[in-house]
Design a protein around this motif. Structure first.
Motif, short mmCIF file in Angstrom:
data_model
loop_
_atom_site.label_atom_id
_atom_site.label_comp_id
_atom_site.label_asym_id
_atom_site.label_seq_id
_atom_site.Cartn_x
_atom_site.Cartn_y
_atom_site.Cartn_z
N CYS A 182 0.86 -1.20 0.00
CA CYS A 182 0.00 0.00 0.00
C CYS A 182 0.88 1.24 0.00
O CYS A 182 1.69 1.43 0.94
N VAL A 183 0.76 2.05 -1.02
CA VAL A 183 1.59 3.26 -1.13
C VAL A 183 0.97 4.35 -0.26
O VAL A 183 -0.21 4.68 -0.43
N PRO A 184 1.73 4.93 0.68
CA PRO A 184 1.16 5.97 1.55
C PRO A 184 0.89 7.25 0.77
O PRO A 184 1.54 7.53 -0.23
N GLN A 185 -0.09 7.96 1.25
CA GLN A 185 -0.46 9.22 0.60
C GLN A 185 0.62 10.28 0.84
O GLN A 185 0.87 11.13 -0.01
N THR A 186 1.27 10.22 2.03
CA THR A 186 2.31 11.20 2.36
C THR A 186 3.59 10.46 2.73
O THR A 186 3.61 9.22 2.84
N GLY A 187 4.63 11.29 2.98
CA GLY A 187 5.91 10.68 3.34
C GLY A 187 6.00 10.28 4.79
O GLY A 187 6.98 9.68 5.21
N CYS A 188 4.99 10.60 5.60
CA CYS A 188 5.00 10.25 7.03
C CYS A 188 4.20 8.98 7.26
O CYS A 188 3.21 8.71 6.57
N PRO A 227 1.76 6.98 9.71
CA PRO A 227 0.86 7.26 10.84
C PRO A 227 1.25 6.46 12.07
O PRO A 227 1.52 5.27 11.98
N VAL A 228 1.30 7.08 13.20
CA VAL A 228 1.68 6.46 14.46
C VAL A 228 0.50 6.50 15.40
O VAL A 228 -0.11 7.55 15.57
N PRO A 229 0.13 5.40 16.02
CA PRO A 229 -1.00 5.40 16.96
C PRO A 229 -0.67 6.20 18.21
O PRO A 229 0.49 6.51 18.48
#
Length: 1025
Positions: free
Chosen positions: A329-335, A337-339
């Motif tokens: 899955c290619v992320p939308q941004t370069g970061c 997500p961290v819970p």
């Protein structure tokens, strides 16, 4: 139930027929059921029997066929020449990898040891085969690696499992054939039907992997799943290999995109900007890394092109399976997500549980790790020595290291850690690290308890590393020293070359041995079995040196009551790693002893020489050996001595041992030299005895020539003897000439004679001339001696004449003696004069002989004969008178029983005759006094002569008690043969007046005795008859 009973009966019959080959109970399935079950649950034995019957009912080959698994698929296909450059369209990809590579051991319910344990039957002395089925060649052929050989056909066969190899991970099986014999009805008339007897015959043996072996005691369904898993795994692996091989074989298309220089520079810049990177080391390999990145990029491009072609034309590539990739899955941004994360709460929890929050604790741990690392770098054994040692010295050095290490661990190490903990935590006060805590429950809940646990575990870990590293280093040291002897056979024979050894250690030999030869045989100064025992004991002592190290809790927590003295745990004596190292060392030392025994066996041929006693050899040796024979034998001994010195080494290295042979070499060499010298010494002794014997005669001649003669007789005898000396010297020279050539042997053999032997040789050579010189000197001396003897002789003759005149006067004076009371004195005087006359007679004869030897006139000594004759008359008178007086005194006073009647009668008769002869001779000479004395003695003898019958009758030996009683009654005088009865008593009793009665009684006694003798002879004759 009927089918089950039939199957059970069938299996029972089959099982009973195979009991002789397979082990009974070898088909027992494994079940997870307790041995003691609760009511209502199936018993364990019943479950085992049900599983066993269920497994027997399954047709394994039919089960494989149902799963569409052919037996040939289980074996890899071998390429031949026709398949070398391509594959068939129908089967472009075939199975070439062995199926056992993809076997999953999780399907196995038993270990190999457990499977083989099924062959151990109770009461059976050995292990029997375990029943199973194996995929084997159908025609007992061995698989060949030759690609030209035709492929083998494989099928499932009944086998017996014999062994397992851990190196191959394969089982050794033996094919079993069933042989059925028919009993002939004609040979068994009592049986109506023929009965088939099934026997098992052992066949060929094979090593097979577990995937091709189905034990009768395992579930066939599970085994089929195991085969399916392996087949799928192999198929997937071969597809991936084929896919990657296809991509690797693709050429790089020039039109394909390549890695841009900007991207490469960007990657380099990111890599080199990493902190702590050693740029100097990285610059040397940047070029290689760039090539590898470009190659990987081209490979990725080819892979994408290849997958695109295969997916677009699947009908052309049905044999290629593309690898399954998980979709990304290619992320939308370069970061990313961290819970949500509660950092403060987690930090507080970490601080609460962690010990690394106080600088003091960190210092304690840092110091503890430093001290533990020091222990790890220590050693329990000295493995750096380069000098070989005796076993006891080697053991002593290692024992000292054990003692030193144990002392260091128990004192220095423990004290350092204790002081470190106490000093660092002393200022923390109450809390988690309160070293003054006195309650055990609080202490166990504190971080100090965890800290002490960490310290204890680190100490134990250090001890473990110390022990295992030390044991490994000692083992490696011994294995390096023994590496060349590990493959020696038990029946090793060393050979004739005793100088060089093919068994050299990798580095240095460890042990020192002395080869010993004695009466018990060939052996070494230290028993070879002692090395194995001592080194293995060192293993245990090294481990035990780490056993008595105390834990620190009792020393740090001084206010806390700890009853016993807890110790740190160390390596156990029988842990697998220790046991493995111990067995390696034991086997290496056992192997190292093989060439030592073989080397010692080569010295058994020298035992006879070594134990030979030189004195015993000389006793059995031929003493009459000639010089040439002796020379040959001595030269042979010297050759053997030289051969021993050249064929035996001073020392030799055999594996871990340096064997000192110098003592044996020197002993054998000296024994050969001693034998040669002993033969030469004995030959020297022989020659010396011959020289001494020959020279002894010369010594006798020399001594005799030096003797001074004491008389003219000796001088004359010596002159006659000196005439024989030249002949004796000639014989001596001949004898010496035979002995002297033997002395040349010593010069040829370079044998050094002693000064004594050398002097004896030349003394013997010089004896003849020496004696000749002595003869000349003795001849001159004898002339002077003869003149002296002549003067002495004339003086001696004059002395003899004077002595004869004196004796003549003594003889003339005897005529005036007449007193018989002084008869004893006169008799002694007569005897003295007689002795002098006899001596003068001998002297006169000697002087006459000397006059003849000296050439002087011989003198006349006739008056000496007349004196002898005149003296004889007086001698007979007075000696007889003296003897008679002594006899009569004895006869009258001594007991009558001591008188010999016959001797008495003879003495009286002789005395009477002698006196009567004197009386007759005195009538012719004027010696009235002597004539009167002779008459007086004659009358006394005549008077005593009348008592002889009385004495003879009373001394009759046949007189008994009743005869004495008869005599007493006849003469009316009481007479008894007592010891006090003497001749004087008898005369006082007047027995001479009853002579007739006494003679009568004696005659009666004699007659009675004669009659008794006749009767006894007659009685004896009757008994013999």
């Amino acid at each position: 139930m009927e089918d089950e009973e039939k199957n059970h009966h069938k299996s029972h019959t089959s099982q009973s027929s195979q009991t002789s080959y397979f082990c009974q109970g070898g088909d027992t399935p494994k079940v997870q059921i307790p041995y003691e079950t609760r009511p209502g649950e199936i018993p364990r034995k019943l479950a085992i029997e049900r599983y066993r019957r269920e497994y027997l009912k399954v047709d394994f080959e039919q089960l494989l066929a149902g799963k569409r698994i052919a037996s040939d698929l289980l074996m890899p296909k071998h390429l031949n020449n026709s398949d070398e450059h391509g594959t068939t369209p129908d089967d472009p990809v075939s199975a070439y990898l062995p199926l056992e590579m993809f076997d999953n051991e999780e399907y196995d319910c038993r270990t190999p040891e457990d499977w083989l344990a099924l062959g151990n039957a109770e009461g059976s002395p050995g292990q029997k085969p375990v029943p199973a089925k194996a995929l084997l060649p159908a025609d007992d052929e061995t698989p060949s690696d030759d690609p030209q050989s035709p492929p083998l056909r494989y099928s499932w066969h009944v086998v017996g499992v014999l062994d397992y190899s851990k190196e191959k991970c394969q089982y050794l099986v033996q094919k079993v054939h069933q042989n059925t014999r028919q009993a002939d009805e004609s040979k068994n008339p009592n049986k109506k039907h023929r009965k088939g007897i099934s026997l098992l015959v052992a066949g060929s043996k094979y090593w097979v992997p577990r995937i091709r072996l189905l034990f009768r005691a395992e579930d066939p369904l599970v085994f089929v799943e195991r085969i399916q898993f392996a087949l799928r795994y192999r198929e997937h692996t071969e597809a991936l290999i084929f896919y990657h091989l296809s991509v690797e074989c693709m050429p790089i298309w020039p039109g394909a995109p390549s890695l841009s220089a900007d991207s490469l520079e960007h990657m380099k810049r990111l890599v080199l900007s990493a902190p702590g990177l050693r740029l100097k080391n990285l610059e040397n390999c940047i070029e290689d890394l760039e090539k590898e990145i470009k190659l990987e990029y081209d490979h990725t491009m080819n892979s994408m092109i290849f997958e695109k072609v295969v997916m677009s034309h699947p009908e052309e590539f049905p044999h290629i399976t593309l690898p399954q990739r998980d979709s990304e899955c290619v992320p939308q941004t370069g970061c990313v997500p961290v819970p949500h994360f509660d950092y403060k709460k987690r930090r507080d929890a970490f601080v609460f549980t962690s010990m690394l929050t106080k600088p003091e604790v960190i210092c304690v741990l840092s110091k503890m790790w430093s001290e533990c690392n020091k222990v790890v770098t220590m050693t329990l054994f000295n493995v750096t020595s380069v000098t070989p040692l005796q076993l006891d010295e080697f053991v002593d050095i290692q024992s000292k290291i054990h003692t030193k290490t144990n002392s260091l661990l128990r004192t220095t190490w423990t004290d350092t850690l204790r002081n470190n903990i106490s000093s660092k935590l002393a200022t923390t006060g109450k809390g988690a690290y309160n070293i003054n805590e006195s309650h055990w429950e609080i202490y166990k809940m504190s971080k100090l308890y965890k800290l002490m646990t960490v310290v204890r575990l680190n100490q134990q870990d250090s001890l473990r590393h110390l022990v295992l590293d030390s044991l490994a280093s000692l083992t490696q040291l011994l294995l390096d020293a023994c590496h060349s002897v590990l493959t020696c056979p038990q029946d090793l024979v060393w050979g004739s070359d005793l100088l060089t050894s093919p068994y050299k250690p990798k580095k240095n030999p460890l042990f020192l041995l002395d080869l010993v030869l004695d009466q018990t045989g060939v052996h070494y100064s230290t028993s070879l079995g002692m090395f194995e025992t001592s080194i293995v004991t060192l293993f245990d002592k090294g481990i035990q040196a780490t056993y008595s190290v105390p834990q620190l809790d009792k020393f740090v927590m001084k206010n806390l009551f700890i009853g016993d003295d807890p110790l740190l745990e160390s390596v156990k004596l029988w842990e697998p790693e220790v046991t493995e190292l111990r067995e390696k060392v034991r086997n290496a030392l056992i192997q190292a002893a093989i060439p030592l025994r073989a080397y010692a066996a080569e010295y058994e041929k020298h035992l006879e020489l070594h134990n030979l006693d030189v004195e015993t050899l000389l006793k059995s040796h031929n003493f009459e050996q000639t010089s040439q024979e002796l020379k040959k034998e001595v030269e042979q001994h010297f050759k053997e001595k030289e051969r021993i010195e050249l064929s035996l080494p001073s020392s030799i290295v055999i594996g871990p041992f340096v064997v000192h042979v110098e003592g044996v070499r020197l002993s054998l060499s000296q024994k050969r030299k001693a034998l040669a010298n002993a033969l030469l010494d004995r030959f020297v002794l022989k020659l010396r005895n011959q020289i001494d014997n020959a020279c002894e005669e010369c010594h006798i001649i020399s001594r005799k020539l030096h003797e001074k003669p004491n008389s003219i007789e000796e001088l004359t005898e010596m002159r006659e003897w000196m005439k024989q000396i030249p002949e004796l010297l000639k014989s001596f020279k001949e004898h010496i000439d035979k002995i002297l050539p033997d002395y040349e042997l010593f010069e040829e053999l370079r044998y050094c004679l002693t000064n004594e032997e050398f002097n004896k040789k030349w003394t013997a050579i010089g004896w003849p001339q020496r004696i000749i010189n002595q003869i000349e000197t003795a001849t001159l001396r004898h002339v002077e001696d003869e003149e002296n003897f002549c003067k002495i002789h004339l003086a001696d003759q004059n002395n003899l004449e004077e002595q004869l005149d004196s004796l003549q006067m003594y003889v003339a004076g005897l005529a005036s003696h007449s007193d018989t009371d002084r008869a004893h004195e006169t008799a002694n005087k007569v005897r003295h004069i007689s002795e002098k006359l006899i001596k003068c007679q001998t002297t006169a004869q000697k002087y006459n002989t000397r006059s003849h030897l000296l050439g002087l006139p011989v003198r006349n000594y006739d008056r000496l004969e007349k004196l002898m004759k005149d003296l004889q008359l007086f001698k007979d008178l007075w000696i007889t008178t003296s003897d008679w007086l002594q006899w009569t005194e004895s006869w009258f006073k001594d007991p009558l029983s001591s008188i010999d009647p016959q001797q008495l009668e003879c003495s009286v008769t002789d005395a009477l005759e002698s006196i009567h002869r004197c009386i007759e001779q005195f009538k012719d000479i004027p010696a009235l006094d002597c004539q009167m004395a002779a008459a007086v003695i004659h009358s006394k003898i005549e008077d005593f002569r009348s008592y002889i019958p009385l004495i003879q009758s009373l001394r009759n030996p046949v007189m008994r008690s009743h005869h004495w009683k008869m005599l007493s009654e006849r003469i009316q005088i009481k007479v008894h043969p007592k010891s006090s009865l003497t001749l004087s008593c008898c005369l006082e009793l007047g027995l001479q007046n009853h002579m007739d009665d006494i003679v009568h009684v004696a005659d009666v006694a004699a007659k009675e005795y004669s009659s008794e003798q006749m009767k006894s002879r007659a009685f004896a004759a009757e008994r013999r008859g």
